[in-house]
Design an enzyme around this catalytic site. Structure first.
Site: not given
Length: 878
Positions: A22, A766, A833
């Protein structure tokens, strides 16, 4: 000496981190020569200093605030605290990241019992002066001293009833004097006999402190956690000369966007109220007029406003959200910012700005918040079900999508019942929402409010969350305490079903079926740009051919995690896996497992066909066996009969499988070490499916077999040898030369520490970040929710480590394992994953760490694709 305070004319748009959004924009608009009420900004660094100084404002900061105040007095030709013609100011917060409705505002600061009389004489408008003072008392009491706003609203409603008027603008100056006396009595009572402060300097410093405190109020902490905003940024404070929209019929206040924040359509969009102050519009106390009506009411102001709004959009090269006030026919801008928007609007605006030559495709990709794409895949009503639906009312379509659920009247009840609670579908029905309702709004499928416009708190927050919202339904008669409302001739109690259409504003009786959304052409353009930029691949977590097909449609480049155990819970299959578990010999187990091969193989074939040659990583059986055993008496009896055992023998075997800490027990590769026949069955199913689909469809398939929960190289080698032996046997039987890869999940901290050794056997890693997070932190993801709230409140953690990757701890293990793995095996493939694969900040971390791919649930694939492109634009990698 540090500089803690900047006049608007001393700043610019690049100083956002110091001045907040702002403050930086007010400085920029000042530099552009726009009509801005002048003022100054107390920096975000001063906020940090306030907390470091034990929640105290130092003398150095105070003196700079009053120096700036002296400049502002000189600029306005008025004195702060003067009894005849006082300088009044507003005090607003402004963090570097936009947090609409999360922080607190105070208007008309500087008035007291004596100066309000001088102010009335000076302006010749007693009603306006007393209205300004009563608003100040209410805001100061609520924001600074935490006296509930509802206390004051109740008194206003009582007085209006006594006077026989409907709106607060109908109260006279004498009525407002009476209101002020009652307000001050409420304040005194709430503050244990302390009178309302009369010294404007005390008012100002208390207000500044309140803004700093509001950075850490519970709703701000929740908002930051939902939007990945760090807690150490702090907020700035903006002190600005007051301009008044409540001086009569030639004054007003409004909020407007340069494009439609729901659809992205070009053209001014907003609303305003005559004879009102700014908070009236966003708080939704009165339902406002559309901005187009300003052209009739004040044509000159409208023309000037349109001209400056376009100037701002062209300057910032983005859709602007502006607050303005008209004081006796003169226009002032109070703030501008890049407007919050729905995902469909963000995509429309980004593509339009590219077509208009204002931004590049790369900038367009950066403009869209990746997480917001969730909204694009929003439900709509099933057309057939909608035909039978009965419309009981309509109001403003504040945030798109369709929702149906049970009515709840408070944020806490919505939170307990909805997402994260009992899992019910919830519609939160409120007179008007306030920032305290944030968690209940987050838990709801839809939000319905009696008051408020398109820019009210409910509308802005719902759009940001992607939650369906209908606002400003004045026909509703609501009793929140009795938990009941009436609409369209019907009465609804807590737990009754209603349905909302946030795209049309229609409200329906009952529970109307919803269907998933489809995406349009501009979505394809953005995704094509993103795919052309990103280096990180995006796969999906899928366990069925249907999920796979859906994920491929959403742009998945393969499957990064196929959880094979999910295939066993089918009614036809579960008896066979249970039979295997209860078998006493290898032969019995193999016989039971052989019955499962056709099912596993059929699933794998369906998925390989849906993937059309894209890769699939198949994780072998992971959960502990007790998850598969029966608990219902009829299932136990059926299993006993099938296996020629007594019910007691089956129960005894099931009890034997019980573990005290199953997530760290007999699961993952440990099952294959104990029962090698499980790995043999799964290898046969994968290899036969791959070879057959390759022959039938001509796809080039290279199976990726993933051994879960490995913590030791020898453990992996033991299971890998079984897999290789079986795979080679299948290849010989089928006369195939198919290639395959064997890798592992890194989900135990020990595996990350020994990744260089494990990479001697593993062809890919993974990272199973769900388990890796669980084991690194040492708490269960199923139970952590019970105590994490206390950690957020105490600022020990800022976000849920299961939702957003903990980069300091778990991330270091991922980085270490990636480096060690590459050192041993240069071309090792690295993926992730866990559910973190669809979280934008976690995707950026994976990109920066050099992973090959992320894998996430199908509906998060577009989010990961966009986040991966944004990561590449921020930090390019080869």
């Amino acid at each position: 000496m540090n500089k803690w305070v900047y006049l608007f004319k001393e700043g610019n748009a690049d100083m956002r981190n110091l001045l907040g959004g702002k403050g930086a924009n007010l400085a920029e608009m000042t530099n552009l020569g726009l009509p801005i009420p002048q003022g100054f900004t107390v920096t975000t660094e001063a906020c940090t200093d306030y907390y470091n100084s034990g929640k105290m404002i130092t003398d150095e900061i105070k003196s700079q605030i009053f120096e700036a105040m002296a400049w502002l007095e000189n600029e306005n030709g008025k004195k702060f605290g003067d009894t005849e013609d006082p300088l009044l100011v507003s005090v607003r917060s402004g963090a570097r990241a936009s947090m609409p409705g999360m922080m607190d505002t105070i208007l008309n600061l500087g008035l007291n019992d004596i100066s309000v009389e001088g102010f009335a004489k000076k302006t010749g408008n007693a009603r306006f002066a007393y209205d300004s003072y009563r608003r100040f008392i209410q805001m100061f009491s609520d924001v600074v001293m935490e006296v509930p706003k509802s206390f004051f609203e109740k008194i206003i409603d009582e007085l209006k009833e006594e006077k026989g008027v409907h709106y607060d603008v109908e109260l006279t100056a004498d009525d407002l004097k009476e209101l002020i006396a009652r307000f001050k009595a409420v304040y005194k009572n709430a503050m244990n006999g302390e009178e309302f402060p009369q010294d404007p300097k005390v008012q100002l410093m208390e207000a500044v402190k309140a803004v700093f405190r509001s950075w850490d109020n519970p709703r701000a902490i929740v908002y930051r956690r939902m939007n990945d905003i760090p807690g150490d940024w702090g907020t700035a404070v903006n002190v600005q000369s007051m301009v008044f929209g409540n001086m009569g019929e030639t004054s007003g206040t409004g909020v407007a966007f340069t494009r439609n924040p729901s659809t992205g359509e070009k053209g001014i969009y907003g609303e305003y109220l005559i004879n009102a102050q700014g908070e009236d519009v966003v708080a939704g106390v009165r339902t406002p007029q559309p901005i187009s009506k300003l052209e009739e009411d004040m044509p000159e102001c409208y023309a000037q406003f349109m001209d400056l709004a376009m100037k701002l959009e062209n300057h910032y090269r983005d859709m602007q959200d502006m607050e303005f006030t008209i004081q006796e026919g003169k226009l002032f801008f109070l703030q501008t910012r890049n407007g919050k928007r729905t995902a469909p609007a963000a995509i429309q605006i980004a593509c339009d700005l590219v077509d208009e030559g204002m931004i590049t495709p790369e900038e367009a990709v950066l403009r869209i918040e990746a997480k917001s794409l969730d909204q694009l895949l929003h439900p709509t009503f099933d057309p057939a079900a909608l035909k039978a639906g009965e419309v009981i009312g309509s109001a403003l379509p504040a945030s798109p999508g369709a929702a149906a659920g049970k009515v709840y009247f408070t944020a806490d009840e919505a939170k307990d019942a909805g997402k994260g609670g009992r899992g019910e579908r919830v519609i939160l029905v409120r007179l008007e929402t306030s920032p305290e309702d944030i968690e209940g709004m987050h838990a709801a499928q839809g939000i319905l409010t009696v008051r408020g416009g398109m820019t009210s708190h409910a509308a802005v927050v719902a759009r940001g969350m992607g939650t369906c919202c209908v606002s400003g339904c004045g026909e509703i008669k609501i009793d929140e305490e009795a938990k009941v409302f009436t609409l369209g001739g019907y009465t609804f109690h807590e737990g009754d079903y209603i349905s909302l259409d946030g795209s049309t504003g229609k409200i329906y009786k009952g529970d109307i079926k919803t269907v998933e959304a489809t995406v349009g052409g501009n979505f394809g353009r953005i995704m094509a740009w993103a795919d052309g930029i990103r280096k990180l691949q995006v796969r999906t977590n899928a366990d069925t051919p249907a999920d796979t097909l859906n994920a491929v449609k959403l742009g998945a480049e393969g499957i990064g995690l196929c959880r094979t155990e999910h295939m066993f819970f089918d009614a036809e299959r579960i008896p066979k896996i249970r039979k295997m578990i209860l078998s006493e010999t290898v032969e019995q187990r193999e016989e039971a497992l052989n019955e499962l091969i056709p099912f596993q193989k059929a699933d794998f074939k369906g998925m390989y066909k849906a993937l059309e040659g894209r890769p699939m990583t198949v994780r072998y059986l992971d959960p502990p066996l007790h998850e598969f055993v029966p608990t219902a008496a009829e299932d136990i009896a059926a299993l006993a009969a099938d296996m020629g055992l007594t019910v007691e023998q089956v129960k005894a075997k099931c009890d034997e499988l019980h573990e005290f800490n199953p997530m760290m027990g007999h699961r993952g590769c440990r099952l294959a070490v104990t029962y090698p026949e499980i790995a043999k069955m799964q290898t046969r199913a994968v290899m036969e499916a791959a070879i057959e689909v390759k022959e039938e469809c001509g796809f080039d398939i290279v199976p990726e077999i993933m051994i879960p929960l490995v913590g030791e190289k020898k453990e992996l080698k033991f299971v890998k040898d079984i897999v290789v032996e079986t795979a080679e046997k299948v290849k010989a039987e089928k006369n195939s030369d198919i290639q395959y890869h064997i890798g592992t999940m890194i989900e135990i901290p020990r595996a990350a520490l020994l990744a260089d050794e494990i990479a001697e056997e593993a062809e890919f890693f993974s990272f199973g970040t769900n388990d890796l997070t669980q084991m690194t932190f040492g708490f269960s993801r199923d139970d952590a929710g019970k105590f994490l709230d206390a950690y957020y409140k105490s600022k020990i953690y800022e976000s849920d480590p299961f939702a957003r990757l903990d980069q300091n701890g778990v991330g270091k293990l991922v980085q270490m394992a990636a480096e060690k793995g590459k050192a041993t095996r240069a071309g090792i493939k690295l993926g992730i994953c866990g559910e973190h694969g669809g979280d934008p900040s976690s995707v950026e971390f994976c990109h920066n760490t050099g992973l090959t791919y992320v894998s996430c649930s199908p509906f998060r694939v577009p989010i990961a694709r966009l986040a991966a492109a944004q990561a590449q634009l921020k930090c390019p990698r080869a």
